[in-house]
Motif scaffolding. Structure first.
Motif, PDB file in Angstrom:
ATOM      1  N   LEU A 166       0.831  -1.204   0.000  1.00  0.00           N
ATOM      2  CA  LEU A 166       0.000   0.000   0.000  1.00  0.00           C
ATOM      3  C   LEU A 166       0.865   1.254   0.000  1.00  0.00           C
ATOM      4  O   LEU A 166       1.934   1.295   0.615  1.00  0.00           O
ATOM      5  N   CYS A 167       0.373   2.252  -0.671  1.00  0.00           N
ATOM      6  CA  CYS A 167       1.060   3.538  -0.767  1.00  0.00           C
ATOM      7  C   CYS A 167       0.125   4.641  -0.268  1.00  0.00           C
ATOM      8  O   CYS A 167      -1.076   4.630  -0.556  1.00  0.00           O
ATOM      9  N   ALA A 168       0.674   5.574   0.495  1.00  0.00           N
ATOM     10  CA  ALA A 168      -0.101   6.725   0.959  1.00  0.00           C
ATOM     11  C   ALA A 168      -0.012   7.824  -0.100  1.00  0.00           C
ATOM     12  O   ALA A 168       1.060   8.383  -0.339  1.00  0.00           O
ATOM     13  N   LYS A 169      -1.128   8.098  -0.749  1.00  0.00           N
ATOM     14  CA  LYS A 169      -1.178   9.152  -1.756  1.00  0.00           C
ATOM     15  C   LYS A 169      -1.703  10.422  -1.098  1.00  0.00           C
ATOM     16  O   LYS A 169      -2.873  10.522  -0.756  1.00  0.00           O
ATOM     17  N   VAL A 170      -0.808  11.384  -0.895  1.00  0.00           N
ATOM     18  CA  VAL A 170      -1.138  12.614  -0.170  1.00  0.00           C
ATOM     19  C   VAL A 170      -1.267  13.768  -1.158  1.00  0.00           C
ATOM     20  O   VAL A 170      -0.382  14.000  -1.994  1.00  0.00           O
ATOM     21  N   GLU A 171      -2.358  14.486  -1.049  1.00  0.00           N
ATOM     22  CA  GLU A 171      -2.580  15.668  -1.874  1.00  0.00           C
ATOM     23  C   GLU A 171      -1.914  16.866  -1.193  1.00  0.00           C
ATOM     24  O   GLU A 171      -2.318  17.275  -0.106  1.00  0.00           O
ATOM     25  N   LYS A 172      -0.898  17.419  -1.845  1.00  0.00           N
ATOM     26  CA  LYS A 172      -0.172  18.533  -1.224  1.00  0.00           C
ATOM     27  C   LYS A 172      -1.078  19.743  -0.977  1.00  0.00           C
ATOM     28  O   LYS A 172      -0.892  20.483  -0.005  1.00  0.00           O
ATOM     29  N   THR A 173      -2.078  19.918  -1.844  1.00  0.00           N
ATOM     30  CA  THR A 173      -2.982  21.061  -1.663  1.00  0.00           C
ATOM     31  C   THR A 173      -3.871  20.891  -0.436  1.00  0.00           C
ATOM     32  O   THR A 173      -4.468  21.862   0.039  1.00  0.00           O
ATOM     33  N   ALA A 174      -3.953  19.659   0.084  1.00  0.00           N
ATOM     34  CA  ALA A 174      -4.777  19.410   1.275  1.00  0.00           C
ATOM     35  C   ALA A 174      -4.003  19.697   2.556  1.00  0.00           C
ATOM     36  O   ALA A 174      -4.596  19.763   3.638  1.00  0.00           O
ATOM     37  N   VAL A 175      -2.698  19.855   2.452  1.00  0.00           N
ATOM     38  CA  VAL A 175      -1.865  20.105   3.630  1.00  0.00           C
ATOM     39  C   VAL A 175      -2.005  21.572   4.042  1.00  0.00           C
ATOM     40  O   VAL A 175      -1.694  22.477   3.254  1.00  0.00           O
ATOM     41  N   PRO A 176      -2.464  21.842   5.262  1.00  0.00           N
ATOM     42  CA  PRO A 176      -2.648  23.227   5.716  1.00  0.00           C
ATOM     43  C   PRO A 176      -1.315  23.824   6.173  1.00  0.00           C
ATOM     44  O   PRO A 176      -1.081  24.062   7.355  1.00  0.00           O
ATOM     45  N   THR A 177      -0.425  24.044   5.195  1.00  0.00           N
ATOM     46  CA  THR A 177       0.927  24.496   5.521  1.00  0.00           C
ATOM     47  C   THR A 177       0.888  25.791   6.331  1.00  0.00           C
ATOM     48  O   THR A 177       0.319  26.796   5.893  1.00  0.00           O
ATOM     49  N   LEU A 178       1.506  25.764   7.496  1.00  0.00           N
ATOM     50  CA  LEU A 178       1.490  26.921   8.386  1.00  0.00           C
ATOM     51  C   LEU A 178       2.525  27.960   7.956  1.00  0.00           C
ATOM     52  O   LEU A 178       3.556  27.609   7.365  1.00  0.00           O
ATOM     53  N   PRO A 179       2.286  29.237   8.249  1.00  0.00           N
ATOM     54  CA  PRO A 179       3.195  30.305   7.803  1.00  0.00           C
ATOM     55  C   PRO A 179       4.651  30.094   8.201  1.00  0.00           C
ATOM     56  O   PRO A 179       5.555  30.439   7.433  1.00  0.00           O
ATOM     57  N   ILE A 180       4.893  29.528   9.369  1.00  0.00           N
ATOM     58  CA  ILE A 180       6.270  29.353   9.826  1.00  0.00           C
ATOM     59  C   ILE A 180       7.063  28.491   8.849  1.00  0.00           C
ATOM     60  O   ILE A 180       8.263  28.710   8.627  1.00  0.00           O
ATOM     61  N   PHE A 181       6.410  27.510   8.223  1.00  0.00           N
ATOM     62  CA  PHE A 181       7.105  26.631   7.280  1.00  0.00           C
ATOM     63  C   PHE A 181       7.394  27.352   5.963  1.00  0.00           C
ATOM     64  O   PHE A 181       8.460  27.160   5.367  1.00  0.00           O
ATOM     65  N   ASN A 182       6.457  28.164   5.519  1.00  0.00           N
ATOM     66  CA  ASN A 182       6.698  28.948   4.303  1.00  0.00           C
ATOM     67  C   ASN A 182       7.870  29.903   4.495  1.00  0.00           C
ATOM     68  O   ASN A 182       8.715  30.054   3.605  1.00  0.00           O
ATOM     69  N   ILE A 183       7.902  30.534   5.654  1.00  0.00           N
ATOM     70  CA  ILE A 183       8.988  31.476   5.950  1.00  0.00           C
ATOM     71  C   ILE A 183      10.326  30.748   5.951  1.00  0.00           C
ATOM     72  O   ILE A 183      11.321  31.217   5.371  1.00  0.00           O
ATOM     73  N   MET A 184      10.379  29.590   6.604  1.00  0.00           N
ATOM     74  CA  MET A 184      11.636  28.840   6.678  1.00  0.00           C
ATOM     75  C   MET A 184      12.091  28.363   5.307  1.00  0.00           C
ATOM     76  O   MET A 184      13.285  28.399   4.992  1.00  0.00           O
ATOM     77  N   GLN A 185      11.148  27.898   4.494  1.00  0.00           N
ATOM     78  CA  GLN A 185      11.520  27.371   3.180  1.00  0.00           C
ATOM     79  C   GLN A 185      12.154  28.456   2.321  1.00  0.00           C
ATOM     80  O   GLN A 185      13.179  28.225   1.666  1.00  0.00           O
ATOM     81  N   VAL A 186      11.555  29.638   2.335  1.00  0.00           N
ATOM     82  CA  VAL A 186      12.081  30.741   1.524  1.00  0.00           C
ATOM     83  C   VAL A 186      13.401  31.246   2.099  1.00  0.00           C
ATOM     84  O   VAL A 186      14.399  31.397   1.375  1.00  0.00           O
ATOM     85  N   LYS A 187      13.426  31.500   3.393  1.00  0.00           N
ATOM     86  CA  LYS A 187      14.619  32.069   4.018  1.00  0.00           C
ATOM     87  C   LYS A 187      15.808  31.108   3.943  1.00  0.00           C
ATOM     88  O   LYS A 187      16.942  31.524   3.728  1.00  0.00           O
ATOM     89  N   GLY A 188      15.528  29.811   4.097  1.00  0.00           N
ATOM     90  CA  GLY A 188      16.609  28.839   4.099  1.00  0.00           C
ATOM     91  C   GLY A 188      16.914  28.248   2.745  1.00  0.00           C
ATOM     92  O   GLY A 188      17.880  27.484   2.600  1.00  0.00           O
ATOM     93  N   GLY A 189      16.115  28.597   1.728  1.00  0.00           N
ATOM     94  CA  GLY A 189      16.328  28.018   0.412  1.00  0.00           C
ATOM     95  C   GLY A 189      16.210  26.497   0.437  1.00  0.00           C
ATOM     96  O   GLY A 189      16.975  25.790  -0.212  1.00  0.00           O
ATOM     97  N   ILE A 190      15.222  26.009   1.183  1.00  0.00           N
ATOM     98  CA  ILE A 190      15.063  24.565   1.395  1.00  0.00           C
ATOM     99  C   ILE A 190      14.123  23.997   0.333  1.00  0.00           C
ATOM    100  O   ILE A 190      13.074  24.579   0.047  1.00  0.00           O
ATOM    101  N   SER A 191      14.484  22.865  -0.235  1.00  0.00           N
ATOM    102  CA  SER A 191      13.647  22.237  -1.247  1.00  0.00           C
ATOM    103  C   SER A 191      12.346  21.744  -0.628  1.00  0.00           C
ATOM    104  O   SER A 191      12.266  21.467   0.568  1.00  0.00           O
TER     105      SER A 191
END
Length: 343
Positions: A266-291
């Motif tokens: 079995l494989c877990a198929k996760v819809e990325k648009t369903a993930v309620p990404t919190l602002p702190i993660f967006n800030i870290m991704q941009v600031k840290g240049g994280i993939s």
């Protein structure tokens, strides 16, 4: 008490500070007392008599963890009354993944110098975590270790023991393609990935109290937000719906934790648009240049717990979780395959 040692104190260990700490934490431990607790603090072991009524084959489930380098944020802010919640959460959230109810918790605090008032604050958080998860704080250890830890620093770890009737344990073998993946919202970074967090923000006394508009609070306040404790909401879902497996999203993020609950094929198929990404993660991704891959492979991204539920019971499970005070949402589904697919 007449126990004291001038020689030991000269070596950096003040046993009288330990006794003072015990007196200060008694009121916090009293908050966590539940049926089954048979001892107070001060003995060589915490005693607990579990209620086995109605259980055919009781199974003990244990979990242990610490707070990690999130403690560095607590040191910078000189705020120590919430990291205990994190410590409890990291243990009891693992225990409930088997369908077990946590019974009791023990902590271990190692410090360079015992400051009784600070120990009290730490234990107050531990007690709060125990109250939130419905378990008892039955013991612990505070070790003063001069020369090993700096005077103003400490480490914090603990473990919990829970219990479940074997016939009510979650059984991943019953999972099948078409089962729904339900996510439960996190409160933030929780207690994982803080070595990367600290590197991205280059945390210091200069920026820890910087107010960030996107977060609606200071950076330090956002990072110290306690880990959510999902015990009551997860047990409510299990009681109301056909929950087959649960994954606690900790270090390793989605890619490491969600596959741990899956059966082969079995494989877990996760819809990325369903993930309620919190602002702190967006800030870290941009600031840290994280993939994107590394973000989902390190952090919870806004999903603290994931469960696989029979598709006919998905709404029942979400209703139970929401009624317990958390926020649930459909995250994806199980399909034939292996591992996890984010799409």
């Amino acid at each position: 008490m007449n126990s004291f040692s001038d020689s030991y104190k000269a070596a950096g260990v003040d046993v009288t500070a330990g006794y003072q700490s015990v007196e200060l934490i008694k009121k916090h431990i009293a908050r966590t007392k539940i049926d089954g607790v048979m001892s107070g603090i001060g003995g060589f072991g915490g005693l607990f008599r579990p209620n086995l009524t109605g259980m055919n084959e009781p199974i003990l489930v244990s979990g242990t963890d610490g707070v990690g380098t999130k403690l560095k944020v607590a040191f910078l802010m000189d705020k120590h009354d919430t990291v205990g919640i994190d410590c409890v959460a990291m243990c009891v959230n693992d225990v409930v993944c088997s369908g077990a109810s946590p019974l009791f918790f023990l902590d271990y605090i190692a410090c360079g110098k015992n400051f009784p008032e600070r120990i009290e604050k730490i234990v107050s958080g531990i007690a709060e975590g125990c109250v939130q998860s419905g378990c008892a704080l039955v013991g612990g250890e505070t070790a003063e270790m001069p020369g090993f830890y700096p005077e103003d620093e400490y480490d914090l770890a603990g473990f919990s023991v829970g219990m479940v009737d074997k016939e009510k344990m979650l059984e991943p073998e019953k999972m099948q393609a078409g089962d729904v993946l339900i996510g439960i919202q996190s409160s933030g970074v929780h207690s994982n990935g803080f070595s990367l967090v600290r590197k991205v923000f280059e945390l210091s006394e200069k920026n820890i109290n910087l107010h960030i508009d996107e977060l609606g609070m200071t950076l330090g306040e956002a990072l110290l937000t306690p880990t959510k404790i999902y015990v009551k909401s997860a047990l409510a879902a299990i009681e109301s719906a056909n929950v087959k497996a649960i994954s606690h999203i900790t270090g390793g993020g989605f890619y490491e934790n969600i596959p741990r609950m899956l059966k082969q094929g079995l494989c877990a198929k996760v819809e990325k648009t369903a993930v309620p990404t919190l602002p702190i993660f967006n800030i870290m991704q941009v600031k840290g240049g994280i993939s994107e891959h590394d973000m989902f492979n390190t952090f919870n991204m806004g999903v603290g717990m994931c469960m696989a539920v029979d598709k006919n019971d998905a709404q029942k499970a979400m209703d139970a979780i929401n009624a317990a005070g958390e926020t649930a949402f459909v995250l994806g589904e199980l399909v034939e395959g292996e591992g996890i697919e984010l799409c």
